[in-house]
Design an enzyme around this catalytic site. Structure first.
Site, PDB file in Angstrom:
ATOM      1  N   SER A  17       0.486  -3.462   4.439  1.00 50.02           N
ATOM      2  CA  SER A  17      -0.378  -3.759   2.537  1.00 50.02           C
ATOM      3  C   SER A  17      -1.651  -3.866   2.335  1.00 50.02           C
ATOM      4  CB  SER A  17       0.124  -4.573   1.816  1.00 50.02           C
ATOM      5  OG  SER A  17      -0.821  -5.626   2.737  1.00 50.02           O
TER       6      SER A  17
ATOM      7  N   ASP B 122      -7.254  -9.856  -4.273  1.00 50.62           N
ATOM      8  CA  ASP B 122      -6.826 -11.081  -4.506  1.00 50.62           C
ATOM      9  C   ASP B 122      -7.088 -12.155  -3.381  1.00 50.62           C
ATOM     10  OD1 ASP B 122      -5.533  -9.978  -2.495  1.00 50.62           O
ATOM     11  OD2 ASP B 122      -3.063 -10.070  -3.265  1.00 50.62           O
TER      12      ASP B 122
ATOM     13  N   HIS C 192      -6.623  -9.217  -0.199  1.00 56.52           N
ATOM     14  CA  HIS C 192      -6.426  -7.714  -0.039  1.00 56.52           C
ATOM     15  C   HIS C 192      -7.713  -7.496  -0.993  1.00 56.52           C
ATOM     16  CE1 HIS C 192      -1.780  -8.438  -0.079  1.00 56.52           C
ATOM     17  NE2 HIS C 192      -2.083  -7.550   1.393  1.00 56.52           N
TER      18      HIS C 192
END
Ligand SMILES: *[C@@H]1O[C@H](CO)[C@@H](O)[C@H](O)[C@H]1NC(C)=O
Ligand SMILES: *[C@@H]1O[C@H](CO)[C@@H](O)[C@H](O)[C@H]1NC(C)=O
Ligand SMILES: *[C@@H]1O[C@H](CO)[C@@H](O)[C@H](O)[C@H]1NC(C)=O
Ligand SMILES: *[C@@H]1O[C@H](CO)[C@@H](O)[C@H](O)[C@H]1NC(C)=O
Ligand SMILES: *[C@@H]1O[C@H](CO)[C@@H](O)[C@H](O)[C@H]1NC(C)=O
Length: 346
Positions: free
Chosen positions: A46, A322, A325
């Site tokens: 991600s 978050d 990330h």
């Protein structure tokens, strides 16, 4: 103590829940001109995925509010390192694999998939081997010529999810052995990407996992957890040795490293120092998009549509978006620190 902290990780990280099959795009046999600009091929998780994981929060509000303005598949409020590296190469960010069609592959392809790793993880997404398989299939379909590939660059970033998954399944009791097998598999993957024709490969070193907001909760987000950062440090030491070996086997330096460990850490430390002098600045260990319960993600809503997260006033002053990330602001700072390494790509 160590085991306690480590077992917390498994509960906290990567609460990706739902996954259904990725729809493949239509076949195409377009060959791109070999005299067009550099192409970028991206493999990993991600941190570099720009839109392959449809059934995740990356496609939910408030992800994407800074860029492109609405959720579009990044685990971030805006641009991530992939986008910055593409701009460094003066090309558009490569199309996510799931969105490819006959007209949008000229800048390369992004195969990265949130939640995945070098090995299988708890996500039913394509591990890095499968991502490289997809790349190989496109080459077999003559989408890209040898010349295309020769002037292309690969970006590879994974490992974080392998550790969280290993810790969950209890394999961390032999952490050194796990790191060794992980690095061995990364070497195989890197070699394969090179043997498919790419001559420049940028490899992300593991971020300081002990600084991730999901984990700094146990220090009330005042400090990174040194014990966990040492897992990253050890991983990176072994990875650097493996890459040195790979480079020694090739004529020119094919593999370069992007030191996410030190660029995360020094950006966070700089922000902490500034904040010590001005308490109105944002704590870099505080995520902009924070969840009330650790099982929730930035973008979760309840049955009534009530948000399960809260947003900071201004994401542009945060480091983390978050629990896992960086925000666009965070990535932009990291990108600035990576400039000397990126210069080796051109
Ligand atoms: C291909 O995808 C692009 C977006 O990347 C879109 O604008 C375009 O309409 C698509 N073309 C086809 C033929 O589907
Ligand atoms: C990657 O996934 C494929 C297919 O799911 C599997 O066959 C393979 O063993 C996995 N590779 C690694 C290194 O875990
Ligand atoms: C990875 O997962 C796939 C199924 O998704 C399975 O077929 C394969 O055996 C797994 N490989 C390893 C090494 O665990
Ligand atoms: C590089 O390769 C040479 C021989 O090819 C070897 O003597 C040397 O030890 C290698 N260095 C590293 C760092 O692997
Ligand atoms: C402290 O930071 C705020 C921004 O949060 C800024 O507006 C203010 O000027 C700063 N104060 C000092 C004394 O630097």
């Amino acid at each position: 103590m160590a085991n306690q902290i480590l077992s917390i990780i498994s509960v906290l990280l990567f609460p990706f829940i739902i996954f259904t099959e990725v729809e493949g795009a239509k076949k195409s046999n377009r060959v791109y001109d070999s005299n067009t600009a550099t192409k970028l091929f991206v493999f990993g998780d991600s941190y570099v995925d720009t839109g392959n994981f449809v059934h995740s929060e990356s496609y939910k509000i408030p992800n994407g509010i800074t860029f492109p303005g609405s959720p579009a598949g990044r685990f971030c409020d805006g641009r991530i390192i992939t986008d910055y590296i593409a701009s460094f190469l003066k090309i558009e960010s490569p199309t996510p694999y799931r969105l490819r069609n006959s007209t949008n592959m000229q800048h390369g392809i992004n195969f990265a998939y949130g939640g995945t790793g070098i090995f299988n993880t708890s996500i039913d997404g394509p591990n890095m081997t499968v991502q490289i398989d997809s790349f190989e299939k496109l080459i077999q379909q003559n989408i890209y010529t040898k010349m295309d590939l020769h002037s292309s660059i690969a970006l590879v970033n994974a490992g974080g999810n392998d550790y969280t998954n290993a810790l969950k399944t209890g394999r961390f009791f032999d952490l050194p052995a796990f790191t060794e097998s992980l690095v061995e598999q990364i070497s195989v993957n890197l070699n394969r990407i090179h043997s498919l024709g790419i001559n420049k490969v940028a490899v992300g070193l593991l971020q300081p996992i002990g600084c991730l907001p999901a984990l700094t909760l146990i220090s009330f987000r005042t400090d990174c957890i040194g014990l966990l950062n040492s897992i990253s440090k050890d991983h990176n030491k072994k990875l650097l040795e493996a890459i040195q070996k790979l480079n020694n086997q090739t004529d020119n330096s094919v593999f370069i490293t992007l030191d996410l460990y030190n660029s995360f850490l020094s950006t966070i430390e700089t922000m902490q120092k500034k904040r010590a002098e001005n308490s109105t600045l944002m704590n870099p260990l505080q995520p902009c998009c924070d969840v009330k319960n650790l099982g929730d993600s930035c973008g979760s809503v309840d049955d009534k549509g009530e948000k399960k997260y809260s947003l900071c006033e201004n994401p542009k002053v945060s480091f983390f978006w978050d629990n896992v990330h960086p925000s666009q602001n965070g990535w932009s700072a990291v990108y600035r620190m990576l400039q000397p390494s990126l210069a080796q790509l051109t």
